[in-house]
Design a protein around this motif. Sequence first.
Motif, PDB file in Angstrom:
ATOM      1  N   TRP A   1       8.702  14.111  -2.919  1.00 28.19           N
ATOM      2  CA  TRP A   1       7.671  13.127  -2.587  1.00 28.19           C
ATOM      3  C   TRP A   1       7.787  11.871  -3.445  1.00 28.19           C
ATOM      4  O   TRP A   1       7.917  11.948  -4.655  1.00 28.19           O
TER       5      TRP A   1
ATOM      6  N   ALA B   1       6.184   7.757  -4.089  1.00 28.77           N
ATOM      7  CA  ALA B   1       5.055   6.849  -3.839  1.00 28.77           C
ATOM      8  C   ALA B   1       5.647   5.594  -3.215  1.00 28.77           C
ATOM      9  O   ALA B   1       6.295   4.808  -3.900  1.00 28.77           O
TER      10      ALA B   1
ATOM     11  N   SER C   1       0.787  13.158  -7.083  1.00 24.77           N
ATOM     12  CA  SER C   1      -0.521  13.628  -6.585  1.00 24.77           C
ATOM     13  C   SER C   1      -0.354  14.575  -5.416  1.00 24.77           C
ATOM     14  O   SER C   1       0.635  14.545  -4.705  1.00 24.77           O
TER      15      SER C   1
ATOM     16  N   SER D   1       5.936  10.720  -6.472  1.00 24.28           N
ATOM     17  CA  SER D   1       4.501  10.861  -6.243  1.00 24.28           C
ATOM     18  C   SER D   1       4.063  12.204  -6.812  1.00 24.28           C
ATOM     19  O   SER D   1       4.543  13.246  -6.363  1.00 24.28           O
TER      20      SER D   1
ATOM     21  N   GLU E   1       5.688   2.701   0.450  1.00 26.57           N
ATOM     22  CA  GLU E   1       5.117   2.202   1.704  1.00 26.57           C
ATOM     23  C   GLU E   1       6.125   2.601   2.783  1.00 26.57           C
ATOM     24  O   GLU E   1       7.293   2.191   2.722  1.00 26.57           O
ATOM     25  N   LYS E   2       5.702   3.421   3.727  1.00 28.09           N
ATOM     26  CA  LYS E   2       6.630   4.112   4.619  1.00 28.09           C
ATOM     27  C   LYS E   2       7.631   3.192   5.319  1.00 28.09           C
ATOM     28  O   LYS E   2       8.842   3.381   5.223  1.00 28.09           O
TER      29      LYS E   2
ATOM     30  N   ALA F   1       0.843  -1.192   0.000  1.00 27.36           N
ATOM     31  CA  ALA F   1       0.000   0.000   0.000  1.00 27.36           C
ATOM     32  C   ALA F   1       0.878   1.242   0.000  1.00 27.36           C
ATOM     33  O   ALA F   1       1.382   1.654   1.047  1.00 27.36           O
ATOM     34  N   THR F   2       1.081   1.824  -1.150  1.00 26.43           N
ATOM     35  CA  THR F   2       1.955   3.003  -1.211  1.00 26.43           C
ATOM     36  C   THR F   2       1.148   4.276  -0.979  1.00 26.43           C
ATOM     37  O   THR F   2      -0.017   4.365  -1.358  1.00 26.43           O
ATOM     38  N   THR F   3       1.809   5.226  -0.322  1.00 24.11           N
ATOM     39  CA  THR F   3       1.194   6.539  -0.135  1.00 24.11           C
ATOM     40  C   THR F   3       2.236   7.591  -0.509  1.00 24.11           C
ATOM     41  O   THR F   3       3.376   7.253  -0.845  1.00 24.11           O
ATOM     42  N   LYS F   4       1.839   8.848  -0.382  1.00 23.03           N
ATOM     43  CA  LYS F   4       2.759   9.936  -0.721  1.00 23.03           C
ATOM     44  C   LYS F   4       3.689  10.162   0.478  1.00 23.03           C
ATOM     45  O   LYS F   4       3.231  10.526   1.566  1.00 23.03           O
ATOM     46  N   ILE F   5       4.955   9.887   0.295  1.00 20.64           N
ATOM     47  CA  ILE F   5       5.897   9.971   1.420  1.00 20.64           C
ATOM     48  C   ILE F   5       6.956  11.034   1.150  1.00 20.64           C
ATOM     49  O   ILE F   5       7.505  11.112   0.044  1.00 20.64           O
TER      50      ILE F   5
END
Length: 344
Positions: free
Chosen positions: A227, A229, A344, A342, A231-232, A191-195
Amino acid sequence: MYRFSRFWRHLSPALKLTIAYLSILMLISLFFSIVLYNLAANQLESSLRRQYVKLTPGNTIVIPRGPNPVQVEEEIDNARQNLLLELVYFNAIILALSGLISYLLARQTVKPIEDALEAQSRFTADASHELRTPLTAMQTEIEIALRAKKMPISEARELLQSNLEEVVKLRNLSDGLLRLARADSNGKNLATTKINLAKAVKEATERVATAAKAKQIRIINEVKNVWVAAEKESLIDLIVILLDNSIKYGDKKTEVKISHSTSANHVKLLVSDNGPGIAKKDLEHIFERFYRADDSRTKQPGGGYGLGLSIAAKIAQLHGGSIGVKSAIGKGSVFTVVLPKSNS
Ligand code: ADP
């Protein structure tokens, strides 16, 4: 039957699959050949008969001038035989061609499975070997200690200290194996997010701060807000592995620098050290599981099990990125991780 099952067991998977493919193809081909033979033979027979035997409107048989009935029967037999021969040739060609194609297809299908199985058994063998070494050391020490009638407290403490070191090694190994298993199984649903990469680097730096301090190694973080993309936790793990290696293999009072560069879709993270560097012959293997450069383990008491970089490579790959290294003996190392930006 027993002989057949023994013979079958000894065949390679590719050959077994070839035989299976071939059996299906030949069954279909034989079925159609038989149907075709019957239809064509009947057709041929009736057309040959029609040529020589004519029925008048009153159903009186009129035999035209030409071959007699015996010759007609012979001709029909010949035509049947020719047809049969052609079908046998046709099936032989199908058998040879489809045998070859089936074998090539089977090899292609089986190759990745064989490779995966081989990698798995190599991995199990390597892991067992690594587990054995500290366990054997502990067993020997404990057995020798038990054989002595008396043991001064100082010796007992020494023994415990040495056992503790082996336990720490085992713990590190099991941690590494667990991380690897997690990376392997979580892979598909990462699950990747903006890091914020700068923040991830800061967190990773804090985790290795004690080790760096012990060797008086300065970590310079030059990463600005950018930033990715990711998974932290995996991203931090990856950076920790690279920093940890730079500290572990680096000389005292050296520096490790972390910087980055960006392109349209990617961010490149660079971890550079002025440590001992890696020999050319090792460079192509260091991302393999359990690979250690020749004397890294004997030279470095804290040397690991050759799992760190393979975990790092796996994490980079799961993010759709990559990992690389530039290094030469005596010139330090620069590890490069490319991650998706990332937007977005
Ligand atoms: P380990 O857990 O043994 O450190 P890694 O997979 O992290 O295993 O590294 C594999 C090998 O690559 C190490 O044994 C070491 O020889 C070499 N290596 C990795 N990073 C560095 C570095 N920064 N400087 C020198 N050698 C390194």
